[in-house]
Write a protein that holds these residues in place. Structure first.
Motif, short mmCIF file in Angstrom:
data_model
loop_
_atom_site.label_atom_id
_atom_site.label_comp_id
_atom_site.label_asym_id
_atom_site.label_seq_id
_atom_site.Cartn_x
_atom_site.Cartn_y
_atom_site.Cartn_z
N LYS A 110 105.87 94.72 48.36
CA LYS A 110 106.54 95.70 49.22
C LYS A 110 107.67 95.02 50.00
O LYS A 110 108.77 95.57 50.12
CB LYS A 110 105.53 96.34 50.15
CG LYS A 110 105.97 97.63 50.78
CD LYS A 110 106.36 98.62 49.73
CE LYS A 110 105.89 100.00 49.99
NZ LYS A 110 106.46 100.96 49.04
N LEU A 111 107.39 93.84 50.54
CA LEU A 111 108.43 93.10 51.26
C LEU A 111 109.61 92.77 50.35
O LEU A 111 110.77 92.89 50.75
CB LEU A 111 107.85 91.82 51.87
CG LEU A 111 106.99 91.99 53.11
CD1 LEU A 111 106.30 90.68 53.46
CD2 LEU A 111 107.82 92.48 54.28
N ASN A 112 109.34 92.35 49.13
CA ASN A 112 110.41 92.06 48.17
C ASN A 112 111.24 93.30 47.89
O ASN A 112 112.47 93.23 47.81
CB ASN A 112 109.84 91.49 46.87
CG ASN A 112 109.33 90.08 47.03
OD1 ASN A 112 109.74 89.36 47.93
ND2 ASN A 112 108.43 89.68 46.15
N HIS A 113 110.57 94.43 47.76
CA HIS A 113 111.26 95.70 47.53
C HIS A 113 112.21 96.01 48.70
O HIS A 113 113.38 96.35 48.49
CB HIS A 113 110.23 96.82 47.35
CG HIS A 113 110.82 98.19 47.29
ND1 HIS A 113 111.51 98.65 46.19
CD2 HIS A 113 110.82 99.20 48.20
CE1 HIS A 113 111.91 99.89 46.44
NE2 HIS A 113 111.50 100.24 47.65
N TYR A 114 111.71 95.87 49.92
CA TYR A 114 112.55 96.14 51.08
C TYR A 114 113.68 95.13 51.20
O TYR A 114 114.80 95.48 51.58
CB TYR A 114 111.71 96.16 52.37
CG TYR A 114 110.77 97.33 52.45
CD1 TYR A 114 111.13 98.60 51.99
CD2 TYR A 114 109.50 97.19 52.98
CE1 TYR A 114 110.26 99.67 52.06
CE2 TYR A 114 108.63 98.26 53.06
CZ TYR A 114 109.01 99.50 52.60
OH TYR A 114 108.15 100.56 52.68
N ASP A 115 113.40 93.87 50.89
CA ASP A 115 114.44 92.85 50.93
C ASP A 115 115.56 93.18 49.94
O ASP A 115 116.74 93.01 50.26
CB ASP A 115 113.86 91.46 50.65
CG ASP A 115 113.01 90.93 51.79
OD1 ASP A 115 113.09 91.48 52.91
OD2 ASP A 115 112.25 89.96 51.56
N GLU A 116 115.17 93.63 48.75
CA GLU A 116 116.17 94.03 47.76
C GLU A 116 117.00 95.21 48.26
O GLU A 116 118.23 95.23 48.10
CB GLU A 116 115.51 94.39 46.43
CG GLU A 116 114.97 93.20 45.67
CD GLU A 116 114.16 93.61 44.45
OE1 GLU A 116 114.22 94.80 44.03
OE2 GLU A 116 113.45 92.73 43.91
N GLN A 117 116.34 96.19 48.86
CA GLN A 117 117.07 97.34 49.40
C GLN A 117 118.03 96.92 50.50
O GLN A 117 119.17 97.39 50.54
CB GLN A 117 116.09 98.40 49.92
CG GLN A 117 115.39 99.17 48.82
CD GLN A 117 114.51 100.27 49.38
OE1 GLN A 117 113.83 100.09 50.38
NE2 GLN A 117 114.55 101.43 48.73
N LEU A 118 117.58 96.06 51.38
CA LEU A 118 118.45 95.58 52.46
C LEU A 118 119.63 94.80 51.91
O LEU A 118 120.76 94.96 52.37
CB LEU A 118 117.65 94.72 53.45
CG LEU A 118 116.67 95.47 54.35
CD1 LEU A 118 115.75 94.49 55.07
CD2 LEU A 118 117.43 96.33 55.35
N ALA A 119 119.37 93.96 50.92
CA ALA A 119 120.45 93.18 50.30
C ALA A 119 121.46 94.11 49.64
O ALA A 119 122.68 93.89 49.74
CB ALA A 119 119.88 92.19 49.29
N ASN A 120 120.98 95.16 48.97
CA ASN A 120 121.88 96.13 48.33
C ASN A 120 122.71 96.86 49.37
O ASN A 120 123.90 97.11 49.17
CB ASN A 120 121.11 97.14 47.47
CG ASN A 120 120.54 96.51 46.23
OD1 ASN A 120 121.01 95.46 45.77
ND2 ASN A 120 119.52 97.13 45.67
N MET A 121 122.10 97.22 50.51
CA MET A 121 122.82 97.90 51.58
C MET A 121 123.92 96.99 52.15
O MET A 121 125.03 97.43 52.40
CB MET A 121 121.86 98.35 52.69
CG MET A 121 120.98 99.51 52.31
SD MET A 121 119.71 99.90 53.54
CE MET A 121 120.65 100.07 55.03
N GLU A 122 123.58 95.73 52.37
CA GLU A 122 124.55 94.77 52.92
C GLU A 122 125.69 94.56 51.93
O GLU A 122 126.84 94.47 52.32
CB GLU A 122 123.86 93.45 53.25
CG GLU A 122 122.96 93.51 54.45
CD GLU A 122 122.20 92.21 54.69
OE1 GLU A 122 122.46 91.19 54.01
OE2 GLU A 122 121.32 92.23 55.57
#
Length: 129
Positions: A110-122
């Motif tokens: 789940k943390l990896n999923h959120y990290d990927e989403q945050l990286a995509n947003m940035e």
């Protein structure tokens, strides 16, 4: 050297009523008392409390701990049964470890999923004019 109930409670971070409960349930032998009635715990009691907590922490029942204590008093003739109790405890702990490892894996995914989403947003916001 003896310890008061309060000193033992502080040493093990336990409520004093838990110590009295252990004694009343037979997990501890009768605790020595001073003439004024106050309990005085000896080093042997400290070792027994440490063992009780080690067994209780992963969920060993009071009855199983009582039985283990009875077997300890029998000496070597009870080695096989004492070993079986410890083996059952070990098996329970290993099961809990597997459960916790599974849950940890879920959280990491789940943390990896959120990290990927945050990286995509940035990444998307840095490309905007």
């Amino acid at each position: 050297m003896g310890y008061s109930v309060k000193e033992i409670a502080n040493m093990f971070q336990l409520p004093t009523h838990t110590l009295r409960y252990y004694e009343s349930e037979g997990l501890l032998p009768p605790i020595e008392r001073l003439p004024n009635g106050r309990r005085i715990y000896q080093e042997s009691d400290v070792r027994r409390i440490r063992m009780i907590l080690c067994m209780r922490e992963p969920g060993m029942s009071v009855d199983s701990i009582k039985r283990f204590n009875e077997l300890n008093d029998l000496g070597d003739e009870a080695l096989l049964e004492k070993r079986q109790i410890i083996l059952e405890q070990k098996t329970q702990i290993e099961g809990k470890i597997r459960e916790l490892q599974y849950l940890l894996g879920l959280l990491n995914r789940k943390l990896n999923h959120y990290d990927e989403q945050l990286a995509n947003m940035e990444s998307a916001s840095s490309r905007e004019p």
